[in-house]
Design a protein around this motif. Structure first.
Motif, PDB file in Angstrom:
ATOM      1  N   SER A  53       0.828  -1.225   0.000  1.00 28.22           N
ATOM      2  CA  SER A  53       0.000   0.000   0.000  1.00 28.22           C
ATOM      3  C   SER A  53       0.856   1.265   0.000  1.00 28.22           C
ATOM      4  O   SER A  53       0.546   2.247   0.673  1.00 28.22           O
ATOM      5  CB  SER A  53      -0.964   0.018   1.190  1.00 28.22           C
ATOM      6  N   LEU A  54       1.942   1.214  -0.757  1.00 27.44           N
ATOM      7  CA  LEU A  54       2.795   2.382  -0.945  1.00 27.44           C
ATOM      8  C   LEU A  54       2.573   2.914  -2.351  1.00 27.44           C
ATOM      9  O   LEU A  54       2.295   2.157  -3.278  1.00 27.44           O
ATOM     10  CB  LEU A  54       4.274   2.009  -0.772  1.00 27.44           C
ATOM     11  N   ASP A  55       2.714   4.205  -2.499  1.00 25.43           N
ATOM     12  CA  ASP A  55       2.576   4.839  -3.808  1.00 25.43           C
ATOM     13  C   ASP A  55       3.978   5.160  -4.323  1.00 25.43           C
ATOM     14  O   ASP A  55       4.537   6.207  -4.004  1.00 25.43           O
ATOM     15  CB  ASP A  55       1.730   6.114  -3.669  1.00 25.43           C
ATOM     16  N   LEU A  56       4.549   4.226  -5.080  1.00 24.16           N
ATOM     17  CA  LEU A  56       5.885   4.424  -5.629  1.00 24.16           C
ATOM     18  C   LEU A  56       5.792   5.309  -6.858  1.00 24.16           C
ATOM     19  O   LEU A  56       5.004   5.048  -7.761  1.00 24.16           O
ATOM     20  CB  LEU A  56       6.525   3.085  -5.987  1.00 24.16           C
ATOM     21  N   LYS A  57       6.579   6.368  -6.862  1.00 23.64           N
ATOM     22  CA  LYS A  57       6.584   7.349  -7.952  1.00 23.64           C
ATOM     23  C   LYS A  57       7.950   7.300  -8.650  1.00 23.64           C
ATOM     24  O   LYS A  57       8.845   8.059  -8.307  1.00 23.64           O
ATOM     25  CB  LYS A  57       6.350   8.762  -7.409  1.00 23.64           C
ATOM     26  N   PRO A  58       8.117   6.404  -9.616  1.00 28.26           N
ATOM     27  CA  PRO A  58       9.401   6.357 -10.322  1.00 28.26           C
ATOM     28  C   PRO A  58       9.474   7.433 -11.410  1.00 28.26           C
ATOM     29  O   PRO A  58       8.489   7.703 -12.088  1.00 28.26           O
ATOM     30  CB  PRO A  58       9.408   4.957 -10.930  1.00 28.26           C
ATOM     31  N   LEU A  59      10.625   8.042 -11.553  1.00 27.65           N
ATOM     32  CA  LEU A  59      10.847   9.022 -12.622  1.00 27.65           C
ATOM     33  C   LEU A  59      12.061   8.565 -13.417  1.00 27.65           C
ATOM     34  O   LEU A  59      13.183   8.543 -12.906  1.00 27.65           O
ATOM     35  CB  LEU A  59      11.072  10.426 -12.068  1.00 27.65           C
ATOM     36  N   LYS A  60      11.793   8.188 -14.658  1.00 23.27           N
ATOM     37  CA  LYS A  60      12.855   7.668 -15.525  1.00 23.27           C
ATOM     38  C   LYS A  60      13.662   8.818 -16.113  1.00 23.27           C
ATOM     39  O   LYS A  60      13.108   9.731 -16.709  1.00 23.27           O
ATOM     40  CB  LYS A  60      12.249   6.821 -16.635  1.00 23.27           C
ATOM     41  N   LEU A  61      14.974   8.726 -15.936  1.00 23.31           N
ATOM     42  CA  LEU A  61      15.887   9.719 -16.484  1.00 23.31           C
ATOM     43  C   LEU A  61      16.529   9.162 -17.744  1.00 23.31           C
ATOM     44  O   LEU A  61      17.005   8.044 -17.759  1.00 23.31           O
ATOM     45  CB  LEU A  61      16.985  10.060 -15.471  1.00 23.31           C
ATOM     46  N   ARG A  62      16.533   9.967 -18.782  1.00 23.47           N
ATOM     47  CA  ARG A  62      17.144   9.540 -20.042  1.00 23.47           C
ATOM     48  C   ARG A  62      18.555  10.105 -20.204  1.00 23.47           C
ATOM     49  O   ARG A  62      19.330   9.618 -21.000  1.00 23.47           O
ATOM     50  CB  ARG A  62      16.265   9.944 -21.202  1.00 23.47           C
ATOM     51  N   ALA A  63      18.872  11.141 -19.420  1.00 24.54           N
ATOM     52  CA  ALA A  63      20.193  11.765 -19.468  1.00 24.54           C
ATOM     53  C   ALA A  63      20.494  12.381 -18.109  1.00 24.54           C
ATOM     54  O   ALA A  63      19.576  12.726 -17.358  1.00 24.54           O
ATOM     55  CB  ALA A  63      20.229  12.837 -20.551  1.00 24.54           C
ATOM     56  N   VAL A  64      21.760  12.545 -17.807  1.00 23.15           N
ATOM     57  CA  VAL A  64      22.203  13.087 -16.524  1.00 23.15           C
ATOM     58  C   VAL A  64      21.612  14.470 -16.270  1.00 23.15           C
ATOM     59  O   VAL A  64      21.144  14.761 -15.165  1.00 23.15           O
ATOM     60  CB  VAL A  64      23.748  13.134 -16.463  1.00 23.15           C
ATOM     61  N   ASP A  65      21.583  15.326 -17.295  1.00 27.83           N
ATOM     62  CA  ASP A  65      21.098  16.695 -17.086  1.00 27.83           C
ATOM     63  C   ASP A  65      19.603  16.765 -16.793  1.00 27.83           C
ATOM     64  O   ASP A  65      19.106  17.762 -16.281  1.00 27.83           O
ATOM     65  CB  ASP A  65      21.468  17.594 -18.272  1.00 27.83           C
ATOM     66  N   GLN A  66      18.872  15.707 -17.063  1.00 25.46           N
ATOM     67  CA  GLN A  66      17.431  15.676 -16.781  1.00 25.46           C
ATOM     68  C   GLN A  66      17.148  15.653 -15.280  1.00 25.46           C
ATOM     69  O   GLN A  66      16.096  16.090 -14.834  1.00 25.46           O
ATOM     70  CB  GLN A  66      16.796  14.467 -17.465  1.00 25.46           C
ATOM     71  N   LEU A  67      18.106  15.161 -14.488  1.00 26.68           N
ATOM     72  CA  LEU A  67      17.916  15.055 -13.043  1.00 26.68           C
ATOM     73  C   LEU A  67      17.542  16.407 -12.438  1.00 26.68           C
ATOM     74  O   LEU A  67      16.547  16.523 -11.728  1.00 26.68           O
ATOM     75  CB  LEU A  67      19.179  14.504 -12.376  1.00 26.68           C
ATOM     76  N   PHE A  68      18.316  17.438 -12.734  1.00 31.17           N
ATOM     77  CA  PHE A  68      18.056  18.723 -12.091  1.00 31.17           C
ATOM     78  C   PHE A  68      16.988  19.540 -12.787  1.00 31.17           C
ATOM     79  O   PHE A  68      16.416  20.443 -12.192  1.00 31.17           O
ATOM     80  CB  PHE A  68      19.362  19.493 -11.899  1.00 31.17           C
ATOM     81  N   ILE A  69      16.679  19.196 -14.009  1.00 30.53           N
ATOM     82  CA  ILE A  69      15.544  19.835 -14.684  1.00 30.53           C
ATOM     83  C   ILE A  69      14.249  19.375 -14.015  1.00 30.53           C
ATOM     84  O   ILE A  69      13.313  20.144 -13.839  1.00 30.53           O
ATOM     85  CB  ILE A  69      15.536  19.484 -16.195  1.00 30.53           C
ATOM     86  N   SER A  70      14.223  18.116 -13.575  1.00 26.05           N
ATOM     87  CA  SER A  70      13.016  17.498 -13.012  1.00 26.05           C
ATOM     88  C   SER A  70      12.964  17.473 -11.497  1.00 26.05           C
ATOM     89  O   SER A  70      11.892  17.305 -10.922  1.00 26.05           O
ATOM     90  CB  SER A  70      12.928  16.044 -13.492  1.00 26.05           C
ATOM     91  N   ALA A  71      14.090  17.597 -10.829  1.00 30.57           N
ATOM     92  CA  ALA A  71      14.195  17.291  -9.400  1.00 30.57           C
ATOM     93  C   ALA A  71      13.272  18.101  -8.502  1.00 30.57           C
ATOM     94  O   ALA A  71      12.562  17.528  -7.676  1.00 30.57           O
ATOM     95  CB  ALA A  71      15.646  17.433  -8.936  1.00 30.57           C
TER      96      ALA A  71
END
Length: 188
Positions: A53-71
């Motif tokens: 009963s956990l709501d896992l929210k995975p966010l797939k990164l396609r490139a390293v620079d996407q991490l801080f654009i999305s974080a």
């Protein structure tokens, strides 16, 4: 792969999520950054999270620079961040440090797989117990030397160590299951 056997270096996603739920029953939305290299781990984690009963929210990164654009937007929508071993997410010490700083600024606790991250600000680290893993590997080696095939080519570690940051629990005002403290191996 044929004739390829071993013990994984991290605990299974099901074990990690079960510990999260046990320690922090009020945490429901757990975010995780990942890339293609961890798709099967995330698929397993999604199945396990439903059973817990956990709501896992995975966010797939396609490139390293996407991490801080999305974080920032991503962190604002979760109760805790689960940091997994992923070369896109953990591409450099500077990126990891910046991610921890942002999570701290947004009051989002980080739960990790390696004690190294405790010094960076993780609230909890779930670590494979090395002596147990070594015994597991030795038993697997004996089977192979006796020309027996192990039940699974790759096994998850059977034992774990749990490290918890008392200061981060206080900082984040986290409600901890008091019965869980008996399971803590190291309180920092």
């Amino acid at each position: 792969r044929k004739n390829y056997f071993g013990i994984a270096s991290e605990l299974s996603s099901q074990v990690q999520l079960t510990w999260f739920k046990y320690f922090f029953p009020e945490i429901k939305k757990i975010g995780v950054f990942y890339s293609d290299e961890n798709q099967s781990l995330i698929d397993d984690a999604l199945d396990a999270s439903k059973n817990l009963s956990l709501d896992l929210k995975p966010l797939k990164l396609r490139a390293v620079d996407q991490l801080f654009i999305s974080a920032e937007k991503f962190l604002k929508g979760i109760d805790a961040l689960w940091l997994i071993s992923d070369s896109t997410t953990i591409s450099s010490i500077n990126n990891v440090s910046a991610l921890f700083q942002l999570a701290d600024k947004l009051n989002v606790p980080v739960i990790t797989y390696n004690p190294l991250f405790m010094d960076m600000g993780a609230v909890m680290s779930l670590v494979a117990d090395l002596p147990t893993t070594a015994r597991q590997a030795a038993l697997m080696t004996v089977k192979l030397l006796e020309k027996e095939t192990p039940d699974q080519a790759t096994q998850f570690p059977a034992g774990s160590r749990i490290i918890l940051s008392k200061q981060k629990l206080i900082n984040y005002k986290m409600n901890l299951n008091s019965d869980a403290l008996d399971s803590v191996d190291e309180l920092r």
